[in-house]
Design a protein around this motif. Sequence first.
Motif, short mmCIF file in Angstrom:
data_model
loop_
_atom_site.label_atom_id
_atom_site.label_comp_id
_atom_site.label_asym_id
_atom_site.label_seq_id
_atom_site.Cartn_x
_atom_site.Cartn_y
_atom_site.Cartn_z
N ALA A 431 -21.75 43.75 32.06
CA ALA A 431 -20.87 43.76 33.24
C ALA A 431 -21.44 42.74 34.22
O ALA A 431 -22.65 42.74 34.49
N VAL A 432 -20.58 41.88 34.72
CA VAL A 432 -20.99 40.86 35.68
C VAL A 432 -20.42 41.21 37.05
O VAL A 432 -19.22 41.48 37.18
N ILE A 433 -21.28 41.26 38.05
CA ILE A 433 -20.87 41.64 39.40
C ILE A 433 -21.42 40.65 40.42
O ILE A 433 -22.36 39.90 40.14
N GLY A 434 -20.85 40.68 41.61
CA GLY A 434 -21.38 39.90 42.72
C GLY A 434 -22.27 40.78 43.58
O GLY A 434 -21.92 41.92 43.88
N VAL A 435 -23.43 40.25 43.95
CA VAL A 435 -24.35 40.99 44.82
C VAL A 435 -24.66 40.12 46.04
O VAL A 435 -24.52 38.90 46.00
N PRO A 436 -25.08 40.73 47.15
CA PRO A 436 -25.31 39.95 48.37
C PRO A 436 -26.40 38.89 48.20
O PRO A 436 -27.40 39.10 47.50
N SER A 437 -26.19 37.76 48.86
CA SER A 437 -27.17 36.67 48.85
C SER A 437 -27.20 36.05 50.24
O SER A 437 -26.16 35.69 50.78
N LEU A 447 -25.41 42.74 34.28
CA LEU A 447 -25.99 44.00 33.82
C LEU A 447 -25.77 44.07 32.32
O LEU A 447 -24.62 44.07 31.86
N VAL A 448 -26.83 44.13 31.57
CA VAL A 448 -26.74 43.92 30.12
C VAL A 448 -27.36 45.10 29.35
O VAL A 448 -28.45 45.58 29.70
N VAL A 449 -26.66 45.53 28.32
CA VAL A 449 -27.20 46.47 27.33
C VAL A 449 -27.41 45.67 26.05
O VAL A 449 -26.47 45.06 25.53
N LEU A 450 -28.64 45.65 25.57
CA LEU A 450 -28.95 44.89 24.37
C LEU A 450 -28.55 45.67 23.11
O LEU A 450 -28.59 46.90 23.09
N GLU A 483 -27.31 51.92 29.49
CA GLU A 483 -25.87 52.13 29.39
C GLU A 483 -25.22 51.66 30.68
O GLU A 483 -25.88 51.48 31.71
N LEU A 484 -23.89 51.46 30.63
CA LEU A 484 -23.12 51.05 31.80
C LEU A 484 -22.09 52.13 32.12
O LEU A 484 -21.51 52.75 31.22
N ALA A 485 -21.87 52.36 33.42
CA ALA A 485 -20.92 53.39 33.85
C ALA A 485 -19.51 53.06 33.39
O ALA A 485 -19.01 51.95 33.62
N ARG A 486 -18.88 54.03 32.72
CA ARG A 486 -17.51 53.84 32.23
C ARG A 486 -16.68 55.09 32.52
O ARG A 486 -17.20 56.17 32.75
N THR A 487 -15.36 54.88 32.52
CA THR A 487 -14.44 56.01 32.67
C THR A 487 -14.33 56.75 31.34
O THR A 487 -14.87 56.31 30.31
N ALA A 488 -13.58 57.84 31.35
CA ALA A 488 -13.38 58.62 30.12
C ALA A 488 -12.68 57.80 29.04
O ALA A 488 -12.82 58.07 27.85
N THR A 489 -11.92 56.80 29.47
CA THR A 489 -11.21 55.96 28.51
C THR A 489 -12.02 54.73 28.11
O THR A 489 -11.52 53.86 27.40
N GLY A 490 -13.26 54.64 28.62
CA GLY A 490 -14.12 53.54 28.21
C GLY A 490 -14.07 52.31 29.10
O GLY A 490 -14.70 51.30 28.79
N LYS A 491 -13.37 52.39 30.24
CA LYS A 491 -13.26 51.23 31.12
C LYS A 491 -14.47 51.14 32.04
O LYS A 491 -14.94 52.14 32.58
N LEU A 492 -15.02 49.94 32.19
CA LEU A 492 -16.15 49.73 33.08
C LEU A 492 -15.76 50.08 34.52
O LEU A 492 -14.69 49.69 34.99
N GLN A 493 -16.63 50.76 35.23
CA GLN A 493 -16.40 51.09 36.63
C GLN A 493 -17.27 50.18 37.49
O GLN A 493 -18.36 50.54 37.93
#
Length: 510
Positions: A431-437, A447-450, A483-493
């Motif tokens: 999952a790729v997100i923007g964080v403050p800079s 955010l990577v799961v190998l 792991e990465l946070a996902r909904t019950a249907t598997g969508k990234l949150q």
Amino acid sequence: MYVPFSVNDFLVRASSVYGERVGFVDEPDQPAEPLPDLTYAEVHDLARRQAARLDELGMEVGDRIAVISHNSSRLLTSFFGVCGSGRILVPINFRLRPDEIAYIVAQSGARVLYIDPELADSLRDIDVEHKFVIGDDEAMFAAPGVEPRPWEPDENATATINYTSGTTARPKGVQLTHRNLWTNAVTFGLHAGVTDRDVYLHTLPMFHANGWGMPFAMTGLGVPQVVIRKIDGAEILRRVERHGITVMCAAPAVVAAVLDAAATWEGEIPGRDKVRIIVAGAPPPTRTIVRVEEELGWEFVQIYGLTETSPLLTINRSRAEWDDLPAEERAAKLVRAGAPAIGVSLRVDEHGEVLARSNVILEGYWERPDETDRALVDGWFHTGDGGTVGEDGYLIIKDRKKDVIITGGENVSSIEVEDVLFSHPAVAEVAVIGVPSEKWGETIKALVVLAEGQEASEADLIAWCKDRAAGYKAPTSVEFRDELARTATGKLQKFKLRQAYWEGAERQVN
């Protein structure tokens, strides 16, 4: 009486009223031979010669003419030589990789490509009918005295196609009409208080939403326009001092560069009580606004908009009612996106998304009717940004609904970066997100799961991205997760993934 708008209106007026005034001052340090200082009469002549040369090449009304260039007087002229003759200008981000540029040239159907000399070798394999290196003026302009074919203006004709990253991995071509560009330039110039006593510095890349429309607004009002090719804070201060600059547009990262340079500047900061700097891309911290006013003595103006809106939707400029406020309180008001520009209507829907309605909003996405239908619904444009409108009518942007990260003023599709990372054999989830800079406003974090049994370091994945996409699209940091946070249907949150990095912030953009 009905007279159709045309971008040529701005240059015709400049040539007629300010013909003997220097209009364009080219960048002196560039790989091509700089053009001499051009009066507005000479700019008008050069634009006509460019149109005549396109006639000689067999270019018809509506043909696409692409240009990939750092800021230059030749690129500035093309806004009139190409658009003003009924063709469509496609200004391309010079920071993109050759394969990304090739996609845009092909998708737009461009028949001509003008290339910055610095990029000529890397782009030599791009397939296009006519390809010229900028600086080869015999190829770009017809001989003096050759008249172009007349074009009957159509204000609803597409004038430019500007490619922008959004919710898709591939950039979309934003079709802006002569009416869009004309309305944006006039309202922007009015709100920014531009007069023929101003001097403009092109700190903003001209490919960014056509320099936010400033090539048109400044030309129509006879404003001398100074070109700067590469951004350096100290050099901006030197140009302000040398040319008497009074106005410029910039991303927050440029503001930071000027402030850094000012800290070691010897003598009085040039332009004090004269310069206004118009900022967009993401609102900087309030302390940055205070520093602009106190350390530089420049006026800070905030705007909000998108490529799809030409771009001006709102403007936030200090009002008389705020003059007696402490600097921090005034900055807190200026950090908001602003009040709607003349002719702009805004509302927030039940999902918290900001919707806009105005004559500056795009005609559609080039050959992407599905994307057009998603963006334009029932007469309203869906910005993809979440926000609120206060009782005083001022818009505050709270969150970015679409998966776009704005870093250093550049739009980056998180989906595109995820696609690149997914192609690495060690990556199972990302999952790729923007964080403050502090420097860039936002920066890119992956955010990577190998995959089981696989190894990869942060440096490995960043290098992988830089090899496969423009450098500014690569993550600046990689965090490994189980792991990465996902909904019950598997969508990234993604909103949950971002929360930890934006904790304590009033809004989820910076």
